[in-house]
Write a protein that holds these residues in place. Structure first.
Motif, PDB file in Angstrom:
ATOM      1  N   UNK A 140       0.831  -1.211   0.000  1.00 29.75           N
ATOM      2  CA  UNK A 140       0.000   0.000   0.000  1.00 29.75           C
ATOM      3  C   UNK A 140       0.863   1.258   0.000  1.00 29.75           C
ATOM      4  N   UNK A 141       1.975   1.209   0.713  1.00 28.77           N
ATOM      5  CA  UNK A 141       2.847   2.374   0.846  1.00 28.77           C
ATOM      6  C   UNK A 141       3.963   2.428  -0.196  1.00 28.77           C
ATOM      7  N   UNK A 142       4.016   1.458  -1.104  1.00 27.66           N
ATOM      8  CA  UNK A 142       5.068   1.387  -2.124  1.00 27.66           C
ATOM      9  C   UNK A 142       6.466   1.309  -1.527  1.00 27.66           C
ATOM     10  N   UNK A 143       6.608   0.575  -0.426  1.00 22.74           N
ATOM     11  CA  UNK A 143       7.914   0.397   0.184  1.00 22.74           C
ATOM     12  C   UNK A 143       8.667  -0.705  -0.542  1.00 22.74           C
ATOM     13  N   UNK A 144       9.970  -0.591  -0.577  1.00 25.13           N
ATOM     14  CA  UNK A 144      10.803  -1.586  -1.262  1.00 25.13           C
ATOM     15  C   UNK A 144      11.280  -2.681  -0.333  1.00 25.13           C
ATOM     16  N   UNK A 145      11.339  -2.382   0.983  1.00 30.04           N
ATOM     17  CA  UNK A 145      11.954  -3.350   1.896  1.00 30.04           C
ATOM     18  C   UNK A 145      11.355  -3.288   3.291  1.00 30.04           C
ATOM     19  N   UNK A 146      11.417  -4.445   3.943  1.00 29.62           N
ATOM     20  CA  UNK A 146      11.016  -4.588   5.338  1.00 29.62           C
ATOM     21  C   UNK A 146      12.171  -5.253   6.071  1.00 29.62           C
ATOM     22  N   UNK A 147      12.476  -4.729   7.256  1.00 32.19           N
ATOM     23  CA  UNK A 147      13.478  -5.344   8.125  1.00 32.19           C
ATOM     24  C   UNK A 147      12.754  -5.884   9.348  1.00 32.19           C
ATOM     25  N   UNK A 148      12.787  -7.191   9.531  1.00 32.08           N
ATOM     26  CA  UNK A 148      12.109  -7.833  10.646  1.00 32.08           C
ATOM     27  C   UNK A 148      13.112  -8.051  11.773  1.00 32.08           C
ATOM     28  N   UNK A 149      12.731  -7.640  12.979  1.00 30.82           N
ATOM     29  CA  UNK A 149      13.624  -7.707  14.135  1.00 30.82           C
ATOM     30  C   UNK A 149      13.355  -8.957  14.964  1.00 30.82           C
ATOM     31  N   UNK A 150      14.189  -9.159  15.957  1.00 30.65           N
ATOM     32  CA  UNK A 150      14.084 -10.249  16.927  1.00 30.65           C
ATOM     33  C   UNK A 150      14.217 -11.627  16.296  1.00 30.65           C
ATOM     34  N   UNK A 151      14.873 -11.699  15.142  1.00 30.11           N
ATOM     35  CA  UNK A 151      15.177 -12.987  14.531  1.00 30.11           C
ATOM     36  C   UNK A 151      13.980 -13.852  14.209  1.00 30.11           C
ATOM     37  N   UNK A 152      12.871 -13.230  13.908  1.00 28.89           N
ATOM     38  CA  UNK A 152      11.653 -13.985  13.604  1.00 28.89           C
ATOM     39  C   UNK A 152      11.872 -14.915  12.420  1.00 28.89           C
ATOM     40  N   UNK A 153      11.225 -16.055  12.467  1.00 29.82           N
ATOM     41  CA  UNK A 153      11.301 -17.037  11.390  1.00 29.82           C
ATOM     42  C   UNK A 153      10.307 -16.667  10.290  1.00 29.82           C
ATOM     43  N   UNK A 154      10.794 -16.690   9.075  1.00 26.38           N
ATOM     44  CA  UNK A 154       9.961 -16.385   7.919  1.00 26.38           C
ATOM     45  C   UNK A 154       9.779 -17.678   7.135  1.00 26.38           C
ATOM     46  N   UNK A 155       8.544 -18.135   7.031  1.00 23.91           N
ATOM     47  CA  UNK A 155       8.286 -19.391   6.344  1.00 23.91           C
ATOM     48  C   UNK A 155       7.990 -19.165   4.857  1.00 23.91           C
ATOM     49  N   UNK A 156       7.780 -20.238   4.148  1.00 22.12           N
ATOM     50  CA  UNK A 156       7.541 -20.162   2.705  1.00 22.12           C
ATOM     51  C   UNK A 156       6.266 -19.379   2.377  1.00 22.12           C
TER      52      UNK A 156
END
Length: 117
Positions: A67-83
């Motif tokens: 929605x905001x046309x952002x290019x990147x997200x930085x996720x903190x606290x070492x969260x696991x990102x699944x498929x």
């Protein structure tokens, strides 16, 4: 600040890169929040030079970034990102990175090095 420098500062790693151009963007600001409603409210005039920093690891972050046309997200606290999350990033055309630091430390380190000043 380029993404490579951001990742060096926060010992971050790449999870999914939608477009290698993300490494060429000179990020001017960052916004740290776990409330996507705050991101939508405060980043109304955002563009790809704004980095979203969050501890959320759900599909809502991709809807917000899109929605905001952002290019990147930085996720903190070492969260696991699944498929499933990676598929969400692909559909939203947003790159995802992760750091083990907390939100507080991540934002502090980046601000100290000049992001957002």
């Amino acid at each position: 600040m380029k993404m490579k420098e951001i990742l060096d500062i926060v010992s971050g790693k790449e999870i999914y890169v939608n477009d290698p151009h993300v490494y060429d963007i000179d990020f001017e600001n960052a916004f740290g929040t776990d409330l996507m409603s705050d991101a939508l409210c405060h980043l109304r005039d955002a563009d790809e030079r704004e980095l979203l920093i969050t501890g959320l690891a759900n599909m809502q972050i991709f809807h917000t970034a899109n929605t905001l046309d952002l290019a990147a997200i930085l996720i903190v606290r070492g969260k696991t990102i699944d498929e499933h999350m990676i598929q969400g990033a692909k559909m939203s055309d947003v790159s995802v990175f992760v750091t083990d630091y907390t939100m507080y430390e991540t934002c502090g380190r980046l601000y100290e090095k000049g992001l957002g000043k």
